[in-house]
Design an enzyme around this catalytic site. Structure first.
Site, PDB file in Angstrom:
ATOM      1  N   SER A 129       0.773  -1.297   0.014  1.00 33.83           N
ATOM      2  CA  SER A 129      -0.149   0.028  -0.107  1.00 33.83           C
ATOM      3  C   SER A 129       0.969   1.180  -0.089  1.00 33.83           C
ATOM      4  CB  SER A 129      -0.875  -0.060   1.242  1.00 33.83           C
ATOM      5  OG  SER A 129      -0.196   0.103   2.432  1.00 33.83           O
ATOM      6  N   ASP A 173      -2.621  -9.667   7.908  1.00 29.44           N
ATOM      7  CA  ASP A 173      -1.283  -9.773   8.667  1.00 29.44           C
ATOM      8  C   ASP A 173      -0.545 -10.971   8.190  1.00 29.44           C
ATOM      9  OD1 ASP A 173       0.716  -9.393  10.333  1.00 29.44           O
ATOM     10  OD2 ASP A 173      -0.530  -9.495  12.238  1.00 29.44           O
ATOM     11  N   ASN A 222       7.602  -8.558   0.973  1.00 32.23           N
ATOM     12  CA  ASN A 222       8.144  -7.180   1.228  1.00 32.23           C
ATOM     13  C   ASN A 222       7.450  -6.600   2.522  1.00 32.23           C
ATOM     14  OD1 ASN A 222       8.878  -4.125   0.449  1.00 32.23           O
ATOM     15  ND2 ASN A 222       6.699  -3.831   0.685  1.00 32.23           N
ATOM     16  N   TYR A 230      15.620  -5.465  13.482  1.00 30.32           N
ATOM     17  CA  TYR A 230      15.496  -5.357  11.935  1.00 30.32           C
ATOM     18  C   TYR A 230      16.541  -6.078  11.196  1.00 30.32           C
ATOM     19  CZ  TYR A 230      14.568  -2.661   7.546  1.00 30.32           C
ATOM     20  OH  TYR A 230      13.893  -2.596   6.361  1.00 30.32           O
ATOM     21  N   ALA A 267      18.523  -8.540  12.359  1.00 25.01           N
ATOM     22  CA  ALA A 267      18.228  -9.895  12.406  1.00 25.01           C
ATOM     23  C   ALA A 267      17.229 -10.497  11.338  1.00 25.01           C
ATOM     24  CB  ALA A 267      17.813 -10.283  13.956  1.00 25.01           C
ATOM     25  N   ALA A 268      16.227  -9.735  11.203  1.00 29.74           N
ATOM     26  CA  ALA A 268      15.146 -10.172  10.394  1.00 29.74           C
ATOM     27  C   ALA A 268      15.462 -10.221   8.890  1.00 29.74           C
ATOM     28  CB  ALA A 268      13.792  -9.519  10.696  1.00 29.74           C
ATOM     29  N   LYS A 269      16.100  -9.113   8.513  1.00 27.18           N
ATOM     30  CA  LYS A 269      16.507  -9.019   7.179  1.00 27.18           C
ATOM     31  C   LYS A 269      17.848  -9.808   6.828  1.00 27.18           C
ATOM     32  CE  LYS A 269      13.428  -5.966   5.693  1.00 27.18           C
ATOM     33  NZ  LYS A 269      12.598  -5.966   4.859  1.00 27.18           N
TER      34      LYS A 269
END
Length: 248
Positions: A16, A65, A92, A157, A159-161
């Protein structure tokens, strides 16, 4: 690559606004119909869908979600029912919660990991089977240069990426025999709503690290995603860094 995606359907999570929006629009420009996933910005998602329909493409806004398995399962089922199949999956969607590690609440850590890493897992789990059945598919996971170089206050962030790298490379080996590719795109400092919240000092610091001397635009990322979706038939398990040289 105009019209190279004619007849293909893409599902873009977090579409969005920002990078996701640019990706959805660029894929449509090149011929794809698009499922525009969003978490809570219905009006913004509808605006993206209107722009896609104005190009003569089909668009479906879908609130889900991606951290929640049941919501992703529902989205995948309705997307396939509506369009018949999903050819391109762009993971994304992500949340950003940044604080020094000793001040980072566990709930914020979980929210970032769940939205980014678990979200990609959920979407692949529910969409890869129908790609396997058609012996074709493109999966593009949106990571970040922060996952390579790190950044103070961004342990969750990063760690996730970074986790998306191992996830994608393992996935690429799992699905290659079924005609499916899986790749990672790693944006650097891109001007979006998320980065607009950075302090002037942080922005100045980031710009000083970019050899090309400017922030990126969402469209800089989108064109790489579209290449992988439309023309990357012999590219899998690859990492495309789109950061102006920031991570060098």
């Amino acid at each position: 690559m105009v019209q190279q995606l004619e007849g293909r359907v893409a599902l873009v999570t977090g579409a969005s606004r920002g990078i996701g929006r640019a990706i959805a629009l660029d894929l449509a420009t090149h011929g794809a119909d698009v499922v525009v996933n969003y978490a809570n910005r219905h009006d913004a998602a509808e605006t993206v869908c209107t722009a896609i329909r104005d190009m003569g493409r089909r668009a479906l806004p879908f609130q889900a979600d991606v951290a929640e398995a049941a919501e992703v399962e529902r989205m995948a089922a309705e997307a396939v029912e509506t369009f018949g199949h999903i050819d391109i999956l762009v993971n994304n969607a992500t949340l950003h919660r940044g604080r020094r590690v000793e001040k980072l609440p566990e709930a914020d850590w979980d929210a970032v990991i769940d939205s980014c890493l678990k979200g990609a897992y959920h979407c692949c789990q529910h969409l890869v089977p129908q790609m396997r059945a058609r012996s074709s598919g493109r999966i593009i996971n949106i990571s970040s240069s922060v996952g390579l170089i790190g950044w103070p206050g961004d342990t969750a962030y990063a760690a996730a990426k970074s986790g998306l790298l191992g996830f994608t490379r393992s996935l690429a080996k799992e699905v290659a025999a079924d005609g499916i590719t899986a790749n990672v795109v790693m944006p650097g400092y891109i001007r979006t709503d998320m980065t607009a919240a950075l302090t002037p000092k942080n922005i100045e610091q980031m710009l000083s690290l970019i050899p090309l001397g400017r922030a990126g635009a969402p469209e800089d990322v989108a064109e790489v995603v579209t290449f992988l979706a439309a023309a990357g038939a012999y590219v899998t398990g690859a990492i495309y860094v789109v950061d102006g040289g920031m991570s060098l």
